[in-house]
Structure formats: structure tokens, C-alpha cells
Enzyme design. Structure first.
Site, PDB file in Angstrom:
ATOM      1  N   HIS A 188     -38.429  -2.333 -22.735  1.00 45.48           N
ATOM      2  CA  HIS A 188     -37.449  -3.419 -22.706  1.00 45.48           C
ATOM      3  C   HIS A 188     -38.114  -4.790 -22.812  1.00 45.48           C
ATOM      4  O   HIS A 188     -37.502  -5.740 -23.282  1.00 45.48           O
ATOM      5  CB  HIS A 188     -36.564  -3.314 -21.469  1.00 45.48           C
ATOM      6  CG  HIS A 188     -35.548  -2.231 -21.629  1.00 45.48           C
ATOM      7  ND1 HIS A 188     -35.753  -0.962 -21.179  1.00 45.48           N
ATOM      8  CD2 HIS A 188     -34.363  -2.224 -22.287  1.00 45.48           C
ATOM      9  CE1 HIS A 188     -34.724  -0.221 -21.526  1.00 45.48           C
ATOM     10  NE2 HIS A 188     -33.862  -0.955 -22.185  1.00 45.48           N
ATOM     11  N   ASN A 450     -32.509   3.527 -29.283  1.00 46.57           N
ATOM     12  CA  ASN A 450     -33.760   3.509 -28.498  1.00 46.57           C
ATOM     13  C   ASN A 450     -33.794   4.702 -27.548  1.00 46.57           C
ATOM     14  O   ASN A 450     -34.765   5.452 -27.497  1.00 46.57           O
ATOM     15  CB  ASN A 450     -33.870   2.222 -27.673  1.00 46.57           C
ATOM     16  CG  ASN A 450     -33.648   0.986 -28.507  1.00 46.57           C
ATOM     17  OD1 ASN A 450     -33.909   0.999 -29.691  1.00 46.57           O
ATOM     18  ND2 ASN A 450     -33.146  -0.070 -27.890  1.00 46.57           N
ATOM     19  N   ASP A 451     -32.710   4.865 -26.795  1.00 48.29           N
ATOM     20  CA  ASP A 451     -32.676   5.989 -25.861  1.00 48.29           C
ATOM     21  C   ASP A 451     -32.380   7.302 -26.572  1.00 48.29           C
ATOM     22  O   ASP A 451     -32.919   8.341 -26.195  1.00 48.29           O
ATOM     23  CB  ASP A 451     -31.644   5.729 -24.754  1.00 48.29           C
ATOM     24  CG  ASP A 451     -32.229   4.846 -23.663  1.00 48.29           C
ATOM     25  OD1 ASP A 451     -33.399   5.077 -23.290  1.00 48.29           O
ATOM     26  OD2 ASP A 451     -31.547   3.920 -23.204  1.00 48.29           O
ATOM     27  N   ARG A 461     -40.107   6.239 -23.730  1.00 43.87           N
ATOM     28  CA  ARG A 461     -40.270   5.013 -24.529  1.00 43.87           C
ATOM     29  C   ARG A 461     -41.198   4.006 -23.868  1.00 43.87           C
ATOM     30  O   ARG A 461     -41.628   3.043 -24.486  1.00 43.87           O
ATOM     31  CB  ARG A 461     -38.898   4.383 -24.833  1.00 43.87           C
ATOM     32  CG  ARG A 461     -38.137   3.955 -23.620  1.00 43.87           C
ATOM     33  CD  ARG A 461     -36.670   3.681 -23.933  1.00 43.87           C
ATOM     34  NE  ARG A 461     -36.401   2.297 -24.271  1.00 43.87           N
ATOM     35  CZ  ARG A 461     -35.177   1.763 -24.310  1.00 43.87           C
ATOM     36  NH1 ARG A 461     -34.117   2.510 -24.028  1.00 43.87           N
ATOM     37  NH2 ARG A 461     -34.995   0.522 -24.622  1.00 43.87           N
TER      38      ARG A 461
HETATM   39  C1  PEP Z   1     -30.569   1.791 -26.729  1.00 44.89           C
HETATM   40  O1  PEP Z   1     -30.920   2.632 -25.917  1.00 44.89           O
HETATM   41  O2  PEP Z   1     -30.718   1.905 -27.960  1.00 44.89           O
HETATM   42  C2  PEP Z   1     -29.947   0.532 -26.263  1.00 44.89           C
HETATM   43  C3  PEP Z   1     -29.402  -0.323 -27.099  1.00 44.89           C
HETATM   44  O3  PEP Z   1     -29.982   0.281 -24.929  1.00 44.89           O
HETATM   45  P1  PEP Z   1     -31.288  -0.240 -24.148  1.00 44.89           P
HETATM   46  O4  PEP Z   1     -32.362  -0.499 -25.164  1.00 44.89           O
HETATM   47  O5  PEP Z   1     -30.895  -1.437 -23.391  1.00 44.89           O
HETATM   48  O6  PEP Z   1     -31.608   0.926 -23.264  1.00 44.89           O
HETATM   49 MG    MG Z   2     -30.247   2.474 -23.873  1.00 43.70          MG
END
Ligand code: PEP
Ligand code: MG
Length: 537
Positions: A188, A450-451, A461
Site C-alpha cells: 500500500h 491487487n488482492d 503482496r
Molecule cells: C485491490 O485490492 O486491488 C484494491 C483496489 O484494494 P487495495 O489495494 O486497497 O487493497
Molecule cells: Mg484490496
């Protein structure tokens, strides 16, 4: 001149003075002292200095953020005058004949533990305050500086590691770029650098001796140069000029439609973390806000933000965007996104742990406060609410029950509520595989790549060691995205991507072909993606 390589997080060139960021978490060693009286006097002097700092911070905050937000510094100063706290420190020094740092740290630890175990939510949150005041005194005793004070001129921050909350608290107008030794490309903190649109590198073999020297961060090549020789500096100044020129050319994309050569359209929205991001949302001509990560708002406080504080922020975002759509995501705290005052337990597998909707559904008082603020703000714009980390329809039902009761309560109290669309993040393989069923329950989907990538590939990640295995283009993820889009459209709901992959220009054409209705990207990526859309067939 020294040259180092690193993993690139965000493109761009930054040239400026380096400021080394040292964490204030000191390693406290228990040391015997010869003169306990003198040690108590040393503690008292540090405490007085801490109170002086807090009074100055109160004055500064009073001017910048108002009395309500400034009050915390007064409370901290009062806590430092607390008789029990001070007697405990004095007693440990006197009876054990040990150093003030250790005595203050162990008093702080004991008190913080006591607060953290209390039933009352408000008192539990005081644990973070005790930790904070203790850290301040210990830092002074150790002769440390207060890191939160950045220099007056814009700097390149170099650090071992930066947490998302540390990054968000930095003054963006003074931050040119950052380079860290630790941290992964998908963390993040990395996302924050992209949202802020600043060049950043991780995995750099940093050195404290760089502090104060001139540095260059080359976010295109993943390179950092310290103390550049004149020809190198001159060539980078030219590159920076060319980059600024390129950015100006992109301005030509402003006001244009997001439409391909064959007439296919897609919405391009912006991801934001707080109010500071709004100017760049407008500057880059976003069609709306596709993801407001509200956990960033929680990091601006060292206690739970009140309904009123949240309401003011959401209202401001909605009013700024006028009739454009604003998708606000409910709290996604947990895993790498920590806030001390939540007092979350340490977990063996935090990425698979207690985070996001799991916290909201089990601590409904936090969730309800946020929902009250959101529904109240809905009267001031075009609001959609997005719920993170969903894995089942059962969770959606629980959310509906809570949100219905919150709305009923507000209506009884006389509040006006706007028309709000309710959507979920599809970011777990479970949600992707159940997307046909989930699509019947909600108004829209937003794919968190991302998740979704982390959980589909079983790759943490946060773990930089796994970056080489993290294949953003893995066919498993692309297949899931296609499946989610098809399932959403079968049920007549819209679907967008708000993860980092949405800004990947090599995939823009693929996403258009897949039928995505919306891409939500960092504000600085809107115009480049628009250009890619307009160049696509
Ligand atoms: C994701 O997981 O792609 C997302 C947009 O949420 P975050 O990156 O805040 O976990
Ligand atoms: Mg996410």
C-alpha cells in the site's frame, strides 16, 4: 557519485536534497545508573520538553486543522502530567536503579496493555495515546529528532521502510520522491506513491551518509544517483525538462472522450486516499472517483474519527465532484494497513486475517459510525458505497441489514438521504467464482486486481522476495476478470477495475475487449490511459 538500483514503483524523475527518515521507535536497553536522583531529574527534563513540543503542536494544529482536531495534543500533554504515570517512572528508577528510558518505556507498555484489555471501546483506544506520549519522552531521552518535521524545501525521502500511515502523514508538497530498502512493489505504500504521482523506488541499498546530499531518482530506469557529477546532473535536468514537456503534451487529452477508434466507450475514474488528492483529480479531468480508500482518512487520526469528522470529509468530496459519481469504499483496515488505536492482535497470516469487512461486521459500532456519515453525506452528491474483501452472499446480507437499520435511524432523526448505489469489491477468488450469484445482490462490481492477484496466485503482496513470482498478467487472473465481467453483464450490472492493473497501458485494449465499463486509476494515470483508449481499435 554513487549509483544504486531499485525496483521502480512510479515513473518519473526527481532531483533534490536527500532527507534520511529515521524511525523514532528506539531499541530500549535496560542499564544500571549510579545516581537515581540525577536520572529522575533527567526524566523530568525530558517530560517538560515533551510537554513543550505538544503545546507547540497544539498551536500549529489549531491554526491548520481547527480546535477539535488539535485537542488531542492537549490531552497528550495532560497525560504526561498524570500522577500515576510519573510516580511509576520515578519508582522504577529509584527502586531498580535503572535508566529513565527503560523506566518510561516499561511504564508505557504496562499502561497501554491495561487500556488495550478494557471492555470500553473509548478506553481501549487510549492505549495508543499512552504509547504515543511514551514514545515522545523516550525519543527526547535518546536525543532523537522528531521525524514528522520535514525540511522546508522539497526533499527526496530515503528510509529503511515506510508504513502507509507514515507516508500519508508526510507533507506532500515537500515530498519529491522516496526510496526505501524494504517494501514490495504491490504494497500500500507503493500504491500511495502512485496515487500521489511521485517517483519511488523500493529495494535500494540505502546509506545514512546520503543525508543532506543531492540525489536523483530515476523512476523509469529504477535508478538512484547520489552526489551526481555535473554532466550527469545536467543530463538529468534536461530529462526532467523533457518529462515536464511530455506532461504538457498530455494536457491535450483533457476534455476529450474516452472512446476507441471504433467508437467503444469506457469510463475513466480516479483513485484517491484523502482530500489532498482532489486537486489532481480535477486537474487530470477524471470522470468521477472510482475508489476512495477511506482507511487513509482513519490514519489522519490517532483515535477513531467521529461521525461528524467523517461526514465533513465525505461531503467535501461529493460537493467537489458535483454530479459526477463518487465511489467511497468502507474501511479496509488490517494486514499491512494498521492503525494502533484499533488494537488489532498480531497474526501469523495477516493477509489472510482479520481485515476490512471482517472487522466491520464484528465491530459494528465502527461500521455504523462510518455508514451514518456516508448516508448523511449522500444528500450532497452522487454517492456509491463499495464494500471490500467480500467472500459470500451471507456477508452481503449482513451488510444490507446493518445499512437498512442505519438508514431507518437517520430518517427517523430527520436526515435526508440521497440515492445511493451499493457495490462490492471482487478481490477474492471466492467472490470471483460466486460472481454470478453475487451480481443478483448488488448494484455494481469493482475488481480489486491487487488482492485478486495476491489471493489467486497465493503470493503475499507485501513480500518483496516474491516480486519476481508476482505475474500481473497471469492467465488465471485475466480469466477471472473476464468471468466477473460476463457474470456482471448477464445480471445487468456494471463492472470496473480499481486495482493497479487498471492503469497498465499494455492491457488497456484487452480490458476494452473484455467489456469493462470503467477503469479507476491514480489521478496521474488518467490522461495516459485516455490516450491509450483513443489509440485502440
Ligand atoms: C485491490 O485490492 O486491488 C484494491 C483496489 O484494494 P487495495 O489495494 O486497497 O487493497
Ligand atoms: Mg484490496
Amino acid at each position: 557519485m554513487v549509483e544504486k538500483s531499485g525496483k521502480k514503483i512510479f515513473d518519473g524523475i526527481a532531483i533534490g536534497k536527500i532527507q534520511f527518515y529515521v524511525k523514532t521507535d528506539h531499541q530500549i536497553i535496560r542499564v544500571k545508573v549510579a545516581d537515581s536522583e540525577a536520572e529522575i531529574a533527567r526524566y523530568e527534563a525530558a517530560k517538560e520538553e515533551a510537554i513543550k513540543q505538544l503545546t507547540a503542536l497544539y498551536e500549529k494544529a489549531l491554526n491548520e486543522v481547527g480546535e477539535v482536531n488539535a485537542e488531542i495534543f492537549n490531552v497528550h500533554a495532560m497525560m504526561l502530567e498524570d500522577t500515576d504515570y510519573n510516580e511509576s517512572v520515578h519508582k522504577i528508577i529509584a527502586t531498580q536503579g535503572i535508566n529513565a528510558e527503560y523506566a518510561a518505556a516499561s511504564t508505557g507498555d504496562d499502561l497501554a496493555k491495561m487500556f488495550a484489555n478494557m471492555d470500553d471501546e473509548y478506553l481501549r483506544a487510549r492505549a495508543a495515546d499512552v504509547k504515543d506520549i511514551t514514545k515522545r519522552v523516550v525519543t527526547i531521552l535518546c536525543g532523537g529528532e522528531n521525524n514528522s518535521n520535514m525540511k522546508d524545501e522539497p526533499v527526496i525521502i530515503v528510509a529503511e521502510d515506510l508504513s502507509p500511515s507514515e507516508t500519508v502523514q508526510m507533507d506532500k508538497s515537500k515530498l519529491l520522491a522516496f526510496a526505501t530498502r524494504l517494501g514490495s512493489a504491490n504494497s500500500h505504500t507503493a500504491i500511495l506513491a502512485r496515487t500521489m504521482g511521485i517517483p519511488a523506488l523500493v529495494g535500494v541499498d540505502i546509506d545514512e551518509s546520503w543525508n543532506g546530499k543531492v540525489g536523483i531518482i530515476d523512476g523509469y530506469k529504477g535508478k538512484m544517483i547520489i552526489d551526481p557529477e555535473t554532466p550527469v546532473l545536467e543530463s538529468y535536468l534536461k530529462k526532467k525538462e523533457a518529462e515536464d514537456e511530455q506532461k504538457k503534451l498530455l494536457q491535450d487529452m483533457k476534455g476529450r472522450e474516452n472512446v476507441t477508434k471504433s467508437g467503444k466507450r469506457i469510463r475513466l475514474y480516479a483513485n484517491i486516499g484523502n482530500l489532498d488528492d482532489l486537486p489532481s483529480v480535477l486537474e487530470n479531468d477524471a470522470g468521477g472517483i472510482g475508489l476512495f480508500r477511506t482507511e487513509f482518512l482513519y490514519w489522519e487520526f490517532d483515535r477513531y474519527p467521529t461521525e461528524e469528522e467523517q461526514f465533513r470529509t465525505y461531503k467535501q468530496v461529493l460537493e467537489t465532484m458535483g454530479d459526477k459519481k463518487v465511489i467511497i469504499r468502507t474501511l479496509d483496515i488490517g494486514a499491512d494497513k494498521q492503525a494502533d488505536y484499533f488494537a488489532l492482535d498480531k497474526e501469523d497470516n495477516p493477509a489472510l486475517g482479520y481485515r476490512a469487512i471482517r472487522i466491520c461486521l464484528t465491530r459494528p459500532e465502527i461500521f455504523k459510525t462510518q455508514l451514518r456519515a456516508l448516508y448523511r453525506a449522500s444528500a450532497y452528491g452522487n454517492l456509491s458505497i463499495l464494500y471490500p474483501m467480500i467472500i459470500s452472499t451471507d456477508e452481503v446480507q449482513q451488510i444490507k441489514e446493518i445499512s437498512e437499520s442505519v438508514k431507518a435511524e437517520l430518517i427517523t432523526e430527520g436526515y435526508k438521504i440521497g440515492e445511493v448505489k451499493e457495490g462490492i469489491m471482487i478481490e477474492t477468488p471466492a467472490a470471483a467464482l460466486m460472481s454470478d450469484v453475487l451480481a443478483r445482490e448488488v448494484d455494481f462490481f469493482s475488481i480489486g486486481t491487487n488482492d485478486l492477484t495476491q489471493y489467486t496466485l497465493a503470493i503475499d503482496r507485501q513480500n518483496a522476495k516474491l516480486d519476481p513470482f508476482y505475474d500481473a498478467y497471469h492467465p488465471a487472473v485475466l480469466r477471472l476478470i473476464q468471468m466477473i465481467v460476463d457474470n456482471a453483464h448477464k445480471e445487468g450490472i456494471e463492472v470496473g477495475i480499481c486495482g493497479e492493473l487498471g492503469a497498465d497501458l499494455t492491457l488497456t485494449e484487452t480490458f476494452l475487449k473484455m467489456g469493462l465499463d470503467e477503469l479507476s486509476v491514480s489521478p496521474g494515470c488518467i490522461l495516459p490511459v485516455r490516450k491509450a483508449v483513443r489509440e485502440a481499435e
